[in-house]
Design a protein around this motif. Structure first.
Motif, short mmCIF file in Angstrom:
data_model
loop_
_atom_site.label_atom_id
_atom_site.label_comp_id
_atom_site.label_asym_id
_atom_site.label_seq_id
_atom_site.Cartn_x
_atom_site.Cartn_y
_atom_site.Cartn_z
N ALA A 68 0.84 -1.20 0.00
CA ALA A 68 0.00 0.00 0.00
C ALA A 68 0.87 1.25 0.00
O ALA A 68 0.58 2.23 -0.71
N LYS A 69 1.97 1.24 0.75
CA LYS A 69 2.87 2.39 0.79
C LYS A 69 3.54 2.61 -0.56
O LYS A 69 3.73 3.75 -1.00
N ALA A 70 3.89 1.50 -1.23
CA ALA A 70 4.51 1.62 -2.54
C ALA A 70 3.56 2.26 -3.53
O ALA A 70 3.95 3.14 -4.32
N ARG A 71 2.30 1.84 -3.53
CA ARG A 71 1.31 2.42 -4.46
C ARG A 71 1.09 3.90 -4.15
O ARG A 71 1.02 4.74 -5.05
N THR A 72 1.00 4.20 -2.86
CA THR A 72 0.77 5.59 -2.46
C THR A 72 1.94 6.48 -2.85
O THR A 72 1.76 7.60 -3.34
N LEU A 73 3.17 5.98 -2.65
CA LEU A 73 4.35 6.77 -2.99
C LEU A 73 4.43 7.04 -4.48
O LEU A 73 4.75 8.15 -4.91
N THR A 74 4.13 6.04 -5.30
CA THR A 74 4.16 6.22 -6.75
C THR A 74 3.16 7.29 -7.17
O THR A 74 3.47 8.18 -7.98
N ALA A 75 1.95 7.22 -6.62
CA ALA A 75 0.92 8.21 -6.96
C ALA A 75 1.31 9.59 -6.45
O ALA A 75 1.11 10.61 -7.14
N LEU A 76 1.89 9.65 -5.26
CA LEU A 76 2.26 10.94 -4.65
C LEU A 76 3.36 11.62 -5.46
O LEU A 76 3.33 12.83 -5.68
N MET A 77 4.32 10.84 -5.91
CA MET A 77 5.42 11.43 -6.70
C MET A 77 4.94 11.93 -8.05
O MET A 77 5.44 12.92 -8.58
N LYS A 78 3.96 11.25 -8.64
CA LYS A 78 3.40 11.72 -9.90
C LYS A 78 2.59 13.00 -9.69
O LYS A 78 2.61 13.91 -10.53
N ALA A 79 1.88 13.06 -8.57
CA ALA A 79 1.04 14.24 -8.30
C ALA A 79 1.88 15.44 -7.87
O ALA A 79 1.48 16.59 -8.11
N SER A 80 3.02 15.20 -7.24
CA SER A 80 3.87 16.30 -6.74
C SER A 80 5.31 16.10 -7.22
O SER A 80 6.20 15.77 -6.43
N PRO A 81 5.56 16.28 -8.51
CA PRO A 81 6.88 15.98 -9.05
C PRO A 81 8.00 16.86 -8.51
O PRO A 81 9.17 16.48 -8.57
N ARG A 82 7.66 18.02 -7.99
CA ARG A 82 8.69 18.93 -7.48
C ARG A 82 8.88 18.82 -5.96
O ARG A 82 9.70 19.54 -5.37
N ALA A 83 8.14 17.97 -5.34
CA ALA A 83 8.26 17.82 -3.88
C ALA A 83 9.60 17.20 -3.53
O ALA A 83 10.18 16.42 -4.29
N ARG A 84 10.09 17.55 -2.34
CA ARG A 84 11.36 17.02 -1.88
C ARG A 84 11.19 16.09 -0.68
O ARG A 84 12.13 15.41 -0.27
N TYR A 85 9.98 16.10 -0.14
CA TYR A 85 9.72 15.33 1.09
C TYR A 85 8.39 14.60 0.91
O TYR A 85 7.38 15.20 0.55
N PHE A 86 8.42 13.29 1.17
CA PHE A 86 7.21 12.47 1.04
C PHE A 86 7.05 11.64 2.31
O PHE A 86 8.03 11.07 2.82
N ASP A 87 5.83 11.57 2.78
CA ASP A 87 5.53 10.79 3.99
C ASP A 87 4.41 9.80 3.67
O ASP A 87 3.27 10.20 3.44
N VAL A 88 4.76 8.51 3.64
CA VAL A 88 3.75 7.47 3.38
C VAL A 88 3.66 6.51 4.57
O VAL A 88 3.21 5.37 4.42
N SER A 89 4.11 6.96 5.72
CA SER A 89 4.08 6.09 6.90
C SER A 89 2.66 5.66 7.23
O SER A 89 2.44 4.56 7.78
N VAL A 90 1.70 6.52 6.91
CA VAL A 90 0.28 6.16 7.00
C VAL A 90 -0.26 6.26 5.56
O VAL A 90 -0.57 7.37 5.10
N PRO A 91 -0.31 5.16 4.84
CA PRO A 91 -0.60 5.24 3.40
C PRO A 91 -1.97 5.82 3.06
O PRO A 91 -2.16 6.31 1.95
N THR A 92 -2.89 5.79 4.01
CA THR A 92 -4.22 6.37 3.74
C THR A 92 -4.22 7.89 3.97
O THR A 92 -5.20 8.56 3.62
N ALA A 93 -3.14 8.42 4.56
CA ALA A 93 -3.05 9.87 4.80
C ALA A 93 -1.64 10.35 4.46
O ALA A 93 -0.89 10.79 5.33
N PRO A 94 -1.24 10.25 3.20
CA PRO A 94 0.13 10.65 2.81
C PRO A 94 0.31 12.17 2.80
O PRO A 94 -0.68 12.93 2.83
N ALA A 95 1.56 12.58 2.75
CA ALA A 95 1.85 14.01 2.72
C ALA A 95 3.11 14.24 1.90
O ALA A 95 3.97 13.36 1.79
N SER A 96 3.22 15.43 1.32
CA SER A 96 4.42 15.81 0.59
C SER A 96 4.62 17.29 0.75
O SER A 96 3.69 18.05 1.02
#
Length: 265
Positions: free
Chosen positions: A234-262
């Motif tokens: 679940a974290k892997a799927r969330t991280l892939t989606a998060l990086m596509k949605a925020s390509p310029r982000a430098r910080y990603f948090d998927v420790s809680v995959p249902t509530a990710p942050a960047s």
């Protein structure tokens, strides 16, 4: 009425004596057959034993190696120490396997097979590093089971470094006491196995501060907070989606995959 004649009495006497004689002959015939079969079986058994153990026809003449990647066939042959010249039937394949595992920890699985009439086949499967630990100028390879199996002078290409940097906080210390270093290493391996392939290619370091505080440092300076090794898919799927949605982000948090942050920093 006249009684039986002398000739008739003789015939009856002959008839009464024939069956016991026939039975004796049958028993003797069976006994001879049993004796002959026993001798034949003994000779065959002795011949088989001699063929397997005493003759020069079924002895070890060659040992072949297959499946090596980092190891060389010569290293495997030396560690196996197969008894060339010995009867093939007497070769202890389990002993050869045990020697290979003991002398060459890089070997994960090995299959030792008699190859009749003159050979022994060694089929090995080497461990694959998923993380490495730098120690001095050397690098210790760690496989997908958390086994530290080899020390090399050159870091394996494309394998992230493992940093076990347990902080001095009470929660981190408690985590180390509860799980132990070996468990934390296995948890890091678990995380490494769940990282999406595209992200793994850019991952330089898997940093472990505690059981549920594991993060990734990427090649371009980006950071991923992964948390524990649980819910890896679940974290892997969330991280892939998060990086596509925020390509310029430098910080990603998927420790809680249902509530990710960047964020950008």
């Amino acid at each position: 009425m006249a009684g039986p004649t002398t000739a008739e009495r003789g015939e009856r006497k002959q008839e009464s004596s024939d069956p016991p004689l026939a039975r004796r002959r049958l028993r003797l015939s069976r006994l001879r057959t049993i004796i002959i079969l026993t001798v034949v079986l003994v000779l065959l058994g002795a011949g088989s034993v001699w063929l397997l153990y005493g003759s020069k026809w079924l002895r070890v003449e060659r040992v072949s190696v297959a499946g090596t990647r980092v190891l060389t066939p010569e290293q495997v042959l030396e560690a196996a120490d197969a008894p060339v010249g010995a009867p093939l039937i007497s070769v202890e394949t389990d002993a050869i396997e045990a020697r290979l595992r003991r002398k060459l920890p890089r070997i994960d699985e090995v299959d030792v097979v008699r190859s009749w009439p003159h050979g022994i086949s060694l089929k090995v499967m080497e461990r694959t590093p998923v993380l490495m630990v730098q120690k001095g100028g050397k690098f210790i390879e760690v496989d997908d089971e958390g086994v530290r199996f080899a020390t090399v002078s050159t870091p394996p290409k494309g394998v992230p470094a493992l940093e076990l940097t347990v902080s001095r906080s009470s929660s981190a210390a408690a985590s180390l006491r509860r799980f132990g270093e070996a468990r934390l290493v296995r948890e890091a391996v678990r995380v490494a196995g769940a990282i999406p392939a595209a992200v793994l290619h850019d991952t330089l370091v898997v940093k472990v501060r505690s059981y549920d505080d594991i993060s990734l440092e990427l090649r371009d300076g980006r950071t991923v907070v992964w948390g524990s090794g649980e819910k890896g898919a679940a974290k892997a799927r969330t991280l892939t989606a998060l990086m596509k949605a925020s390509p310029r982000a430098r910080y990603f948090d998927v420790s809680v995959p249902t509530a990710p942050a960047s964020s950008a920093s």
